[in-house]
Design an enzyme around this catalytic site. Structure first.
Site, PDB file in Angstrom:
ATOM      1  CB  CYS A   1      -2.021   1.606   6.204  1.00 48.18           C
ATOM      2  SG  CYS A   1      -1.575   0.787   4.651  1.00 48.18           S
TER       3      CYS A   1
ATOM      4  CG  HIS B   1      -1.956  -1.023   1.232  1.00 47.29           C
ATOM      5  ND1 HIS B   1      -3.056  -0.960   2.066  1.00 47.29           N
ATOM      6  CD2 HIS B   1      -2.107  -2.163   0.518  1.00 47.29           C
ATOM      7  CE1 HIS B   1      -3.837  -2.007   1.857  1.00 47.29           C
ATOM      8  NE2 HIS B   1      -3.272  -2.752   0.919  1.00 47.29           N
TER       9      HIS B   1
ATOM     10  CB  CYS C   1      -6.548  -0.515   5.269  1.00 49.57           C
ATOM     11  SG  CYS C   1      -4.825  -1.061   5.182  1.00 49.57           S
TER      12      CYS C   1
ATOM     13  CD  GLU D   1      -1.963   4.147   3.276  1.00 49.09           C
ATOM     14  OE1 GLU D   1      -3.119   4.262   3.715  1.00 49.09           O
ATOM     15  OE2 GLU D   1      -1.677   3.404   2.307  1.00 49.09           O
TER      16      GLU D   1
END
Length: 149
Positions: free
Chosen positions: A86, A53, A83, A55
């Site tokens: 993260c 992801h 999410c 992040e």
């Protein structure tokens, strides 16, 4: 020092992710003195890695560049509410402030869903600022998914 948003850089990263066929999410880590340390967009498909992801990638790069597993005083700008995975990484990295664009009622892990940063097992909770350039972030996501349906 006055506030300078780095959300446009995160949006640029999200657009680049969309061009690669990735869900358009971008993230930027900013040092305490206001300099961009790392920026990334989603790369889960490209890297065949469910943890890739935006992040996570930006935090990993910032930690590598600062030669530290923690980023105290650093800011994180992300185009979509993080999410649960993260959010946990943000807490572990000791990010000081989290700014995000679009809310994610379906998969968000900060203001929605698991609310990871509010959990008693969360060792650190950054200051949280939702809704930064939300309309732009929402439009990117909406357009991306509309073109795939």
């Amino acid at each position: 020092m006055s506030f300078v948003s780095h959300m446009q850089t995160a949006l640029d990263q999200a657009r680049a992710a969309a061009e690669r066929g990735e869900v358009p999410v971008g993230a930027v880590v900013v040092s305490p003195d206001g300099k961009i340390v790392a920026a990334a967009g989603n790369r889960t498909r490209e890297l065949a890695d469910p943890t890739a992801h935006a992040e996570i990638l930006a935090i990993r790069e910032a930690c590598r560049l600062t030669r530290s597993e923690r980023l105290p005083g650093h800011l994180l700008y992300v185009t979509l509410e993080p999410c649960a995975m993260c959010a946990s990484a943000i807490s572990q990295a000791r990010i000081a402030r989290l700014y995000w664009g679009a809310d994610d009622p379906k998969s968000g892990g900060v203001a929605h869903g698991a609310r990871v940063l509010d959990h008693p097992q969360s060792h650190h909770k950054p200051e949280v600022y939702p809704g930064i350039a939300a309309a732009q972030a929402e439009a990117l996501l909406r357009d991306f998914f509309a073109n795939r349906r």
